[in-house]
Design an enzyme around this catalytic site. Structure first.
Site, short mmCIF file in Angstrom:
data_model
loop_
_atom_site.label_atom_id
_atom_site.label_comp_id
_atom_site.label_asym_id
_atom_site.label_seq_id
_atom_site.Cartn_x
_atom_site.Cartn_y
_atom_site.Cartn_z
N CYS A 123 0.83 -1.32 0.02
CA CYS A 123 0.12 0.02 0.00
C CYS A 123 0.97 1.31 -0.05
O CYS A 123 0.73 2.04 -0.93
CB CYS A 123 -1.08 0.00 1.18
SG CYS A 123 -2.12 -1.41 1.17
N1 LIG Z 1 -2.93 -6.11 2.13
C1 LIG Z 1 -3.52 -4.95 2.68
O1 LIG Z 1 -3.04 -4.87 3.74
C2 LIG Z 1 -4.48 -3.97 1.95
C3 LIG Z 1 -4.93 -2.99 2.74
C4 LIG Z 1 -5.64 -1.98 2.40
C5 LIG Z 1 -6.06 -1.95 1.26
N2 LIG Z 1 -5.32 -2.95 0.21
C6 LIG Z 1 -5.96 -2.93 -1.16
O2 LIG Z 1 -6.70 -3.91 -1.31
C7 LIG Z 1 -6.40 -4.56 -2.75
C8 LIG Z 1 -6.24 -6.05 -2.70
O3 LIG Z 1 -5.08 -6.42 -1.91
P1 LIG Z 1 -4.72 -7.53 -1.34
O4 LIG Z 1 -3.46 -7.28 -0.49
O5 LIG Z 1 -5.68 -8.33 -0.93
O6 LIG Z 1 -4.14 -8.38 -2.50
P2 LIG Z 1 -3.68 -9.92 -2.66
O7 LIG Z 1 -2.69 -10.03 -3.95
O8 LIG Z 1 -3.41 -10.63 -1.49
O9 LIG Z 1 -5.15 -10.64 -3.43
C9 LIG Z 1 -5.72 -10.33 -4.35
C10 LIG Z 1 -6.42 -11.49 -4.93
O10 LIG Z 1 -7.27 -11.31 -6.15
C11 LIG Z 1 -7.19 -12.17 -7.01
N3 LIG Z 1 -7.36 -11.79 -8.38
C12 LIG Z 1 -6.48 -11.33 -9.23
N4 LIG Z 1 -7.31 -10.85 -10.47
C13 LIG Z 1 -8.54 -11.38 -10.33
C14 LIG Z 1 -9.45 -11.48 -11.05
N5 LIG Z 1 -9.58 -10.95 -12.28
N6 LIG Z 1 -10.62 -12.13 -10.49
C15 LIG Z 1 -10.64 -12.54 -9.44
N7 LIG Z 1 -9.53 -12.60 -8.50
C16 LIG Z 1 -8.41 -12.00 -8.95
C17 LIG Z 1 -5.56 -12.87 -6.62
O11 LIG Z 1 -5.62 -14.13 -7.25
C18 LIG Z 1 -5.37 -12.87 -5.32
O12 LIG Z 1 -5.98 -13.92 -4.49
C19 LIG Z 1 -5.44 -3.79 -3.28
O13 LIG Z 1 -6.07 -2.77 -3.81
C20 LIG Z 1 -4.72 -3.20 -2.09
O14 LIG Z 1 -4.10 -1.77 -2.53
C21 LIG Z 1 -4.65 -3.89 1.00
#
Ligand SMILES: NC(=O)c1ccc[n+]([C@@H]2O[C@H](COP(=O)([O-])OP(=O)(O)OC[C@H]3O[C@@H](n4cnc5c(N)ncnc54)[C@H](O)[C@@H]3O)[C@@H](O)[C@H]2O)c1
Length: 437
Positions: free
Chosen positions: A274
């Site tokens: 992030c």
């Molecule tokens: N990790 C954190 O602490 C955090 C905190 C706040 C916000 N975010 C935001 O949340 C969002 C997700 O982050 P994350 O850390 O969970 O990511 P991540 O990579 O852990 O998980 C994303 C998931 O989405 C799946 N994916 C990708 N393309 C896809 C599609 N077309 N259809 C269905 N699934 C699909 C991936 O296989 C993966 O399992 C990002 O925008 C991030 O900036 C993350």
């Protein structure tokens, strides 16, 4: 006109709704567990078949989410699938997919767009779609709204569209999904009403804002606030060091001010999915308006230079021992981006390892949360975590403390290492073999 809205709200209030979580990662999985825990059926949809089958067999793939919780969810109404046609079964579709930067450091919207395109053929009246991925203001309106309406459904009347950013502090035991207040903006007042009904079931405090854009900007302000303040304290660290002042002592002293000051601590650089990335979503969008985001770029510059600063301190320390980086054996302690987690995304430790390797050092690492250096898109090390015995620690020319996990035995490290480069302020008492970085 409001019949559809009322029916959707009622389904969430009665917990009859099927919650669809699209993207079962760090954000999607805890949300799934929360809805499952309060009695909703949850369908998880992901393109990664390996993750899906692991989850369906009751196993977690994220260290801080125990498999027992996934197994329990599987027994009580959670199922994961790669089959997007099942989108039509869901009453809510919560999109939690990645929003990285591309190689030009511009927003890579491909995950959000691909996901929206994949769910599009299966949308139906009564559903609420909530984007949770962090993104620039305007994404929901410009990218999701037209796609959702393509099939003839009208947003605000037939189907409901909201943006509600995720907030998380991985490794912080004081907060959980339920207790972290959640901001939400709707495309129309009706969308907002349905969205609030969806989240109110699971989250103690839901805060409505006037638009999806305001909600998108709120998330960016929160993360830019962190990036800028970390940049500031990293700059102060360099100045303080040159003046012979311990920046950690100063931050702790300043933090005793009961108002108007928030403590941020310096480190080896920014990490995680992030803080190093999200600010640049705004930088990119601001250009469309002819505006520059100078604070974001300046703090980015300062923070990105930190791994090199740590390496320069190591060079000084080795020099005192009559050694060069080339050929020295260096042990990097902690390669996850923050303490007590296993997440290595954007970790500055990896950059430090690469800088050291490029200068001919012999690199090893130790991290109780990362037993084997994982396969990463841009970084390649065939290494596994070193055991921290007195003998092993003493066999290195220097150790670089990059991430201050609680599991490290700091006394053992202090007593055994020949040279310690401490980028986390863990060693406050001065010693000849400890260098603050
Ligand atoms: N990790 C954190 O602490 C955090 C905190 C706040 C916000 N975010 C935001 O949340 C969002 C997700 O982050 P994350 O850390 O969970 O990511 P991540 O990579 O852990 O998980 C994303 C998931 O989405 C799946 N994916 C990708 N393309 C896809 C599609 N077309 N259809 C269905 N699934 C699909 C991936 O296989 C993966 O399992 C990002 O925008 C991030 O900036 C993350």
């Amino acid at each position: 006109m409001h019949l559809q809205k009322q029916a959707s709200v009622a389904k969430f209030k009665s917990k009859e709704a099927l919650i669809g979580i699209v993207g079962l990662g760090y954000v999607g999985l805890p949300l799934m567990l929360r809805y499952n825990a309060i009695g909703f059926r949850v369908l998880g949809i992901d393109i990664d078949s390996h993750k899906v089958s692991k989850l369906n067999s009751g196993e977690s793939y994220i260290e801080h989410i125990p498999s027992s919780k996934i197994a329990h969810a599987c027994k009580s109404g959670f199922e994961a699938t790669v089959d997007f046609s099942r989108v039509s079964e869901c009453d809510a579709l919560i999109l939690c997919v990645p929003t990285p930067l591309n190689k030009y450091r511009e927003p890579d919207m491909s995950f959000v767009i691909n996901t929206t395109d994949a769910i599009k053929p299966y949308l139906r009246a009564g559903q609420v779609i909530s984007l949770e991925s962090t993104t620039y203001p305007g994404t929901t309106e410009e990218e999701l709204l037209p796609r959702v309406q393509e099939g003839g459904l009208i947003v605000g009347k037939d189907i409901f569209l909201v943006y509600s950013p995720e907030r998380e502090d991985p490794g912080n035991p004081d907060f959980e999904t339920r207790t972290i207040p959640k901001v939400i903006g709707g495309d129309t007042p009706e969308c907002l009403e349905v969205g609030v009904a969806l989240y109110e079931q699971a989250i103690d405090k839901v805060i409505s804002v006037s638009s999806t854009k305001a909600a998108e900007m709120t998330k960016l302000l929160e993360n830019i606030h962190r990036a800028v303040n970390i940049g500031l304290v990293n700059e102060m660290k360099i100045v303080a060091d040159r003046m012979g002042i311990d920046i950690f002592e100063v931050v702790d002293a300043a933090a005793t001010k009961p108002f108007g000051f928030t403590a941020y601590y310096p480190g080896p650089g920014l990490g995680g999915h992030c803080i190093p990335i999200d600010p640049f979503y705004l930088t990119w969008k601001a250009r469309e308006y002819g505006l520059h985001t100078r604070f974001i770029e300046l703090s980015g510059e300062v923070n990105q230079a930190m791994p090199e600063y740590v390496v320069s301190k190591l060079v000084d320390g080795l020099n005192e021992h009559g050694k060069a980086l080339k050929g020295s054996k260096i042990l990097v302690l902690g390669i996850a981006y923050k303490k007590n987690v296993d997440d290595m995304r954007e970790s500055p430790s990896v950059e430090i390892m690469e800088l050291l390797e490029a200068k001919g050092s012999c690199i090893a690492y130790s991290d109780p949360h990362v037993p084997v250096f994982p396969t990463m898109r841009e970084h390649h090390f065939t290494l596994s975590s070193e055991a921290l015995t007195a003998e092993n620690i003493a066999s290195y020319d220097a150790v670089v403390l990059a991430t201050d996990h609680d599991k490290f035995d700091y006394e053992l490290i202090r007593a055994s290492a020949r040279l310690i480069v401490d980028s986390r302020g863990k060693y406050r008492t001065a010693a000849a073999h400890i260098i603050k970085a």
